[in-house]
Design an enzyme around this catalytic site. Structure first.
Site, PDB file in Angstrom:
ATOM      1  N   PHE A   1       0.757  -1.442  -0.155  1.00  0.00           N
ATOM      2  CA  PHE A   1       0.125  -0.016   0.178  1.00  0.00           C
ATOM      3  C   PHE A   1       0.797   1.600  -0.025  1.00  0.00           C
ATOM      4  O   PHE A   1       1.963   1.579   1.095  1.00  0.00           O
ATOM      5  CB  PHE A   1      -0.875  -0.140   1.192  1.00  0.00           C
ATOM      6  CG  PHE A   1      -1.806  -1.204   1.291  1.00  0.00           C
ATOM      7  CD1 PHE A   1      -3.295  -0.449   0.597  1.00  0.00           C
ATOM      8  CD2 PHE A   1      -2.470  -2.599   2.381  1.00  0.00           C
ATOM      9  CE1 PHE A   1      -4.075  -1.321   0.900  1.00  0.00           C
ATOM     10  CE2 PHE A   1      -3.609  -2.867   2.128  1.00  0.00           C
ATOM     11  CZ  PHE A   1      -4.542  -2.832   1.213  1.00  0.00           C
ATOM     12  N   ASP A   2       0.838   2.436  -0.807  1.00  0.00           N
ATOM     13  CA  ASP A   2       0.937   3.459  -0.694  1.00  0.00           C
ATOM     14  C   ASP A   2       0.258   4.115   0.940  1.00  0.00           C
ATOM     15  O   ASP A   2      -0.783   3.340   0.803  1.00  0.00           O
ATOM     16  CB  ASP A   2       1.418   4.041  -1.689  1.00  0.00           C
ATOM     17  CG  ASP A   2       1.285   5.942  -2.020  1.00  0.00           C
ATOM     18  OD1 ASP A   2       2.028   6.188  -1.601  1.00  0.00           O
ATOM     19  OD2 ASP A   2      -0.139   6.413  -1.968  1.00  0.00           O
ATOM     20  N   ALA A   3       0.716   5.317   1.052  1.00  0.00           N
ATOM     21  CA  ALA A   3       0.334   5.961   2.226  1.00  0.00           C
ATOM     22  C   ALA A   3      -0.938   7.442   2.063  1.00  0.00           C
ATOM     23  O   ALA A   3      -1.851   6.581   2.397  1.00  0.00           O
ATOM     24  CB  ALA A   3       1.544   6.285   3.326  1.00  0.00           C
ATOM     25  N   ASP A   4       0.022   8.299   1.396  1.00  0.00           N
ATOM     26  CA  ASP A   4      -0.737   9.260   1.409  1.00  0.00           C
ATOM     27  C   ASP A   4      -2.077   9.218   0.394  1.00  0.00           C
ATOM     28  O   ASP A   4      -1.781   9.001  -0.943  1.00  0.00           O
ATOM     29  CB  ASP A   4      -0.149  10.786   1.251  1.00  0.00           C
ATOM     30  CG  ASP A   4       1.176  10.448   2.613  1.00  0.00           C
ATOM     31  OD1 ASP A   4       0.152  10.340   3.853  1.00  0.00           O
ATOM     32  OD2 ASP A   4       1.913  11.219   2.433  1.00  0.00           O
TER      33      ASP A   4
ATOM     34  N   ASP B   1      -2.497   5.830  -5.655  1.00  0.00           N
ATOM     35  CA  ASP B   1      -3.543   7.019  -6.053  1.00  0.00           C
ATOM     36  C   ASP B   1      -2.508   7.200  -6.892  1.00  0.00           C
ATOM     37  O   ASP B   1      -3.149   7.498  -7.852  1.00  0.00           O
ATOM     38  CB  ASP B   1      -3.786   7.511  -4.839  1.00  0.00           C
ATOM     39  CG  ASP B   1      -2.795   8.368  -3.865  1.00  0.00           C
ATOM     40  OD1 ASP B   1      -1.533   8.258  -3.979  1.00  0.00           O
ATOM     41  OD2 ASP B   1      -2.446   9.854  -4.614  1.00  0.00           O
TER      42      ASP B   1
END
Length: 234
Positions: A8-11, A181
């Protein structure tokens, strides 16, 4: 399709960065006696995204990005005699204390934990990401956490994904799903390395790039369908 790992990406994927950043910006401006007016957050957010894009494209380095966004912002609003280094440091210190989540993020992590191994891959700044993971309590879900500033490489660089793959003990690439995203940092970087990718696109933005994700979702609750934890169609 079944997966052994989800990265997963964070922001803007798990964390609601905009909400945290807007509050930290307002508080820091007030602390420096700089009027915070309507439209200031939108202006800063636009400048910040431009600086991050330049950073991810290798046009500027991390330290330049960290300061340049505020230099440009203060120039636009006409603020003078601001100690930008101090302002930038205080702004960053405020972010970890506001670990807001994208809708469904914590529920998703609870659902996935123990059924598939989880990793976090982020270009975010170490002084923000590490404390926020701890303060939010979600650090325990991740077997691997890779922060770009700690390894000298960033998404979408192949070296970043090579390092991440090594930390995961090199599982089969087609058994790894990258969720993020950013079409450039997450989807392009993951795809070119050989991982399966899922573009998190909650605003249903038009994809005008040459990057093609394997999956596209508008809500995090769709992830379990992709990884085979539900049998219904997504």
């Amino acid at each position: 399709m079944s997966f052994d790992w989800i990265l997963f990406d964070a922001d803007h994927t798990l964390f609601d960065f905009d909400r945290s950043a807007a509050e930290s910006l307002a508080d820091t401006m007030h602390a420096h006696n700089i009027p915070h007016l309507n439209g200031h957050w939108e202006l800063y957010n636009r400048i910040n995204k431009q600086c991050w894009t330049a950073y991810e494209n290798g046009e500027i380095d991390r330290d330049t990005m960290r300061i340049q966004r505020f230099t440009l912002f203060f120039k636009e609003i006409g603020a003078k005699a601001v100690d930008i280094e101090t302002f930038a440091s205080q702004y960053l210190l405020g972010l970890p204390s506001r670990p807001y989540f994208i809708d469904g993020a914590t529920e998703l992590l609870h659902r996935l934990h123990g059924t598939v191994r989880l990793g976090m891959i982020t270009n975010g700044l170490t002084e923000v990401q590490r404390p926020r993971l701890v303060s939010s309590g979600i650090d325990r879900f991740f077997d691997v956490i890779v922060v770009s500033g700690e390894i000298g490489h960033m998404k979408p660089e192949r070296a970043y994904f090579e390092y991440t793959h090594l930390q995961m003990s090199r599982p089969e690439k087609q058994k790894v799903l990258v969720v993020g995203d950013s079409l450039n940092a997450d989807i392009k970087g993951g795809s070119e390395f050989g991982f399966i990718t899922c573009w998190f696109n909650p605003q249903s933005a038009q994809n005008d790039s040459a990057v093609t994700p394997d999956y596209e979702i508008d809500a995090l609750h769709r992830i379990p369908f992709i990884v085979g934890l539900h049998t219904e169609n997504i």
